[in-house]
Design a protein around this motif. Structure first.
Motif, PDB file in Angstrom:
ATOM      1  N   LEU A 108       0.849  -1.192   0.000  1.00  0.00           N
ATOM      2  CA  LEU A 108       0.000   0.000   0.000  1.00  0.00           C
ATOM      3  C   LEU A 108       0.880   1.235   0.000  1.00  0.00           C
ATOM      4  CD1 LEU A 108      -2.646  -1.180   2.645  1.00  0.00           C
ATOM      5  CD2 LEU A 108      -2.625  -1.552   0.159  1.00  0.00           C
ATOM      6  N   ALA A 109       1.197   1.704  -1.213  1.00  0.00           N
ATOM      7  CA  ALA A 109       2.169   2.793  -1.369  1.00  0.00           C
ATOM      8  C   ALA A 109       1.684   4.108  -0.775  1.00  0.00           C
ATOM      9  CB  ALA A 109       2.485   2.974  -2.854  1.00  0.00           C
ATOM     10  N   TYR A 110       0.379   4.259  -0.582  1.00  0.00           N
ATOM     11  CA  TYR A 110      -0.150   5.525  -0.083  1.00  0.00           C
ATOM     12  C   TYR A 110       0.062   5.717   1.419  1.00  0.00           C
ATOM     13  CZ  TYR A 110      -4.067   2.564   1.407  1.00  0.00           C
ATOM     14  OH  TYR A 110      -4.827   1.588   1.981  1.00  0.00           O
ATOM     15  N   LEU A 111       0.429   4.661   2.142  1.00  0.00           N
ATOM     16  CA  LEU A 111       0.572   4.792   3.585  1.00  0.00           C
ATOM     17  C   LEU A 111       1.684   5.777   3.928  1.00  0.00           C
ATOM     18  CD1 LEU A 111       0.173   1.133   4.903  1.00  0.00           C
ATOM     19  CD2 LEU A 111      -1.449   3.023   5.102  1.00  0.00           C
ATOM     20  N   GLN A 112       1.415   6.656   4.871  1.00  0.00           N
ATOM     21  CA  GLN A 112       2.396   7.651   5.296  1.00  0.00           C
ATOM     22  C   GLN A 112       3.566   6.952   5.984  1.00  0.00           C
ATOM     23  OE1 GLN A 112       0.892   9.973   8.827  1.00  0.00           O
ATOM     24  NE2 GLN A 112      -1.067   9.108   8.160  1.00  0.00           N
ATOM     25  N   PRO A 113       4.747   7.583   5.973  1.00  0.00           N
ATOM     26  CA  PRO A 113       5.946   6.946   6.547  1.00  0.00           C
ATOM     27  C   PRO A 113       5.777   6.474   7.984  1.00  0.00           C
ATOM     28  CG  PRO A 113       6.557   8.896   5.302  1.00  0.00           C
ATOM     29  CD  PRO A 113       5.058   8.882   5.349  1.00  0.00           C
ATOM     30  N   ARG A 114       4.920   7.141   8.741  1.00  0.00           N
ATOM     31  CA  ARG A 114       4.729   6.747  10.139  1.00  0.00           C
ATOM     32  C   ARG A 114       4.118   5.346  10.276  1.00  0.00           C
ATOM     33  NH1 ARG A 114       3.235  12.162   9.878  1.00  0.00           N
ATOM     34  NH2 ARG A 114       4.358  13.601  11.243  1.00  0.00           N
ATOM     35  N   TYR A 115       3.497   4.874   9.203  1.00  0.00           N
ATOM     36  CA  TYR A 115       2.907   3.534   9.220  1.00  0.00           C
ATOM     37  C   TYR A 115       3.801   2.498   8.525  1.00  0.00           C
ATOM     38  CZ  TYR A 115      -1.532   5.627  10.723  1.00  0.00           C
ATOM     39  OH  TYR A 115      -2.505   6.285  11.428  1.00  0.00           O
ATOM     40  N   ARG A 116       5.044   2.846   8.298  1.00  0.00           N
ATOM     41  CA  ARG A 116       5.949   1.986   7.523  1.00  0.00           C
ATOM     42  C   ARG A 116       6.106   0.602   8.132  1.00  0.00           C
ATOM     43  NH1 ARG A 116      11.436   1.050   7.959  1.00  0.00           N
ATOM     44  NH2 ARG A 116      11.531   2.598   9.636  1.00  0.00           N
ATOM     45  N   ASP A 117       6.101   0.502   9.456  1.00  0.00           N
ATOM     46  CA  ASP A 117       6.367  -0.780  10.108  1.00  0.00           C
ATOM     47  C   ASP A 117       5.105  -1.520  10.551  1.00  0.00           C
ATOM     48  OD1 ASP A 117       9.127  -0.459   9.837  1.00  0.00           O
ATOM     49  OD2 ASP A 117       9.252   0.720  11.679  1.00  0.00           O
ATOM     50  N   VAL A 118       3.941  -1.039  10.176  1.00  0.00           N
ATOM     51  CA  VAL A 118       2.699  -1.717  10.532  1.00  0.00           C
ATOM     52  C   VAL A 118       2.577  -3.017   9.738  1.00  0.00           C
ATOM     53  CG1 VAL A 118       0.184  -1.610  10.376  1.00  0.00           C
ATOM     54  CG2 VAL A 118       1.465   0.363  11.221  1.00  0.00           C
ATOM     55  N   THR A 119       2.293  -4.099  10.422  1.00  0.00           N
ATOM     56  CA  THR A 119       2.179  -5.414   9.783  1.00  0.00           C
ATOM     57  C   THR A 119       0.737  -5.909   9.787  1.00  0.00           C
ATOM     58  OG1 THR A 119       2.501  -6.638  11.841  1.00  0.00           O
ATOM     59  CG2 THR A 119       4.493  -5.990  10.619  1.00  0.00           C
ATOM     60  N   LEU A 120       0.512  -6.972   9.055  1.00  0.00           N
ATOM     61  CA  LEU A 120      -0.804  -7.609   9.047  1.00  0.00           C
ATOM     62  C   LEU A 120      -1.186  -8.047  10.463  1.00  0.00           C
ATOM     63  CD1 LEU A 120      -3.248  -8.718   7.506  1.00  0.00           C
ATOM     64  CD2 LEU A 120      -1.925 -10.802   7.054  1.00  0.00           C
ATOM     65  N   ARG A 121      -0.233  -8.561  11.217  1.00  0.00           N
ATOM     66  CA  ARG A 121      -0.504  -8.972  12.596  1.00  0.00           C
ATOM     67  C   ARG A 121      -1.011  -7.786  13.421  1.00  0.00           C
ATOM     68  NH1 ARG A 121       1.637 -13.227  15.409  1.00  0.00           N
ATOM     69  NH2 ARG A 121       3.343 -13.450  13.910  1.00  0.00           N
ATOM     70  N   HIS A 122      -0.325  -6.657  13.306  1.00  0.00           N
ATOM     71  CA  HIS A 122      -0.758  -5.461  14.040  1.00  0.00           C
ATOM     72  C   HIS A 122      -2.198  -5.088  13.689  1.00  0.00           C
ATOM     73  CE1 HIS A 122       3.730  -4.214  14.190  1.00  0.00           C
ATOM     74  NE2 HIS A 122       3.382  -4.730  15.355  1.00  0.00           N
TER      75      HIS A 122
END
Length: 345
Positions: A108-122
């Motif tokens: 999901l290229a639109y996600l802001q950098p602050r969400y870079r490390d969010v995973t499916l598990r999260h």
């Protein structure tokens, strides 16, 4: 999807563990106290109908339909949608299309950098830090990618994994992650991976703002837009407890029903969840055991829809109805769970 013969000895052992019932035999239980409580709920909450099915694996131990409800009566699942969505997404993990630690930003290229490390598990454990908005006021005519993008525009509430924040943004973006990774729309994914294999007949994704629950709603609200019958929800829970067609491997069911938020701040969980509870993947986790497994998991919906698996009692159950106030219903729902456990034991 994996087949039972592919699980090996470890999978077989886990399957036996997950499907092993409590010492009592629920097939011969006295469900009178349960039925009396359901009748009381009908009257006191002025319900037009409700349905309850109790079982485990292929077994159905008890069924009760009151008022207008029958096995194929379709009800609003509200947040009980999340268990079904999570199970759908976990089939992709089972098959190797995704991993639980896949970063959403990889697709999901639109996600802001602050969400870079969010995973499916999260996202499935409500620890992504994304908005608590469920998207219930969105236009039912917008596609999932518009819905998910809109819900991701707010600043993170917490770092990934830092706190349980209950909401729908994670589920919308997880669904879009699946669509992007597979090149398949959500409804087709669900049909191929869940509805088709389990023979679901009365299950649809829509949006709460769609007039008259129209089934052609473009916006599939993945945190609360499911319409389903007790017959179909029973088939899903039966599969998760070792019956019929297995949509998930035993090890994936164990992961789904394991405490996923042990290291997260859980001080802001919704009121219906006890302070010592937590999150699995798409489910709430209660009666947490020393090994991190959940003694009871459920997916409580706003109007009283309540599917749960009680591993302590060796039963699953699904209650469907449409009440007006979850706050008023909640004590009765907890009492129902207690009575079902008591009868099954």
């Amino acid at each position: 999807m994996k087949h039972p013969e592919a699980f090996g000895l470890a999978g077989l052992a886990m399957s036996i563990f997950l499907a092993w019932p409590a010492s009592a035999d629920p097939r011969h239980a006295d469900w009178g106290h349960v039925d009396a409580h359901l009748a009381s709920m009908m009257e006191r909450h002025d319900l037009d109908g409700l349905s309850l099915v109790v079982g485990f694996g292929d077994e159905v131990y008890h069924e009760r339909y009151l008022g207008d409800d029958r096995p194929d009566t379709v009800r609003v699942a509200a947040s009980a949608t999340k268990l079904v969505v999570a199970a759908t997404l976990l089939t992709l993990v089972d098959d190797g299309h995704l991993t639980l630690d896949t970063r959403a930003s990889s697709y999901l290229a639109y996600l802001q950098p602050r969400y870079r490390d969010v995973t499916l598990r999260h996202m499935l454990a409500h620890t992504s830090g994304m908005s608590e908005d469920h998207g219930l006021d969105q236009d039912h005519a917008v596609p999932l990618w518009v819905s998910a993008h809109a819900l991701s525009l707010t600043l993170p509430l917490n770092p990934p994994g830092g706190q349980v924040n209950y909401g729908g943004a994670g589920f919308a973006n997880a669904g879009l992650l699946a669509e992007t990774a597979t090149g398949t729309g959500w409804r087709d994914l669900f049909a191929h991976r869940i509805a088709g294999p389990l023979g679901l007949e009365d299950t649809y994704f829509s949006h709460p703002t769609s007039p008259g629950r129209q089934l052609d709603s473009v916006n599939v609200n993945l945190s609360g837009g499911l319409l389903i019958s007790s017959r179909d929800y029973r088939r899903i829970l039966a599969s998760l407890t070792g019956g019929g067609t297995r949509i998930l491997s035993p090890s994936m069911v164990a992961e789904m029903t394991r405490h996923q938020s042990a290291n997260a701040d859980r001080s802001d969980m919704p009121g219906p969840i006890p302070a010592d509870g937590g999150t699995g993947l798409g489910v709430w986790c209660e009666d947490i055991r020393i090994d991190g497994s959940c003694g009871l998991v459920h997916s409580l919906g706003a109007y009283g829809a309540l599917p749960w698996i009680d591993y302590e009692a060796g039963v699953f159950a699904v209650l469907l109805m449409e009440g007006e106030s979850l706050r008023e219903l909640l004590p009765d729902l907890r009492e129902l769970q207690r009575r079902v456990r008591e009868a099954a034991r």
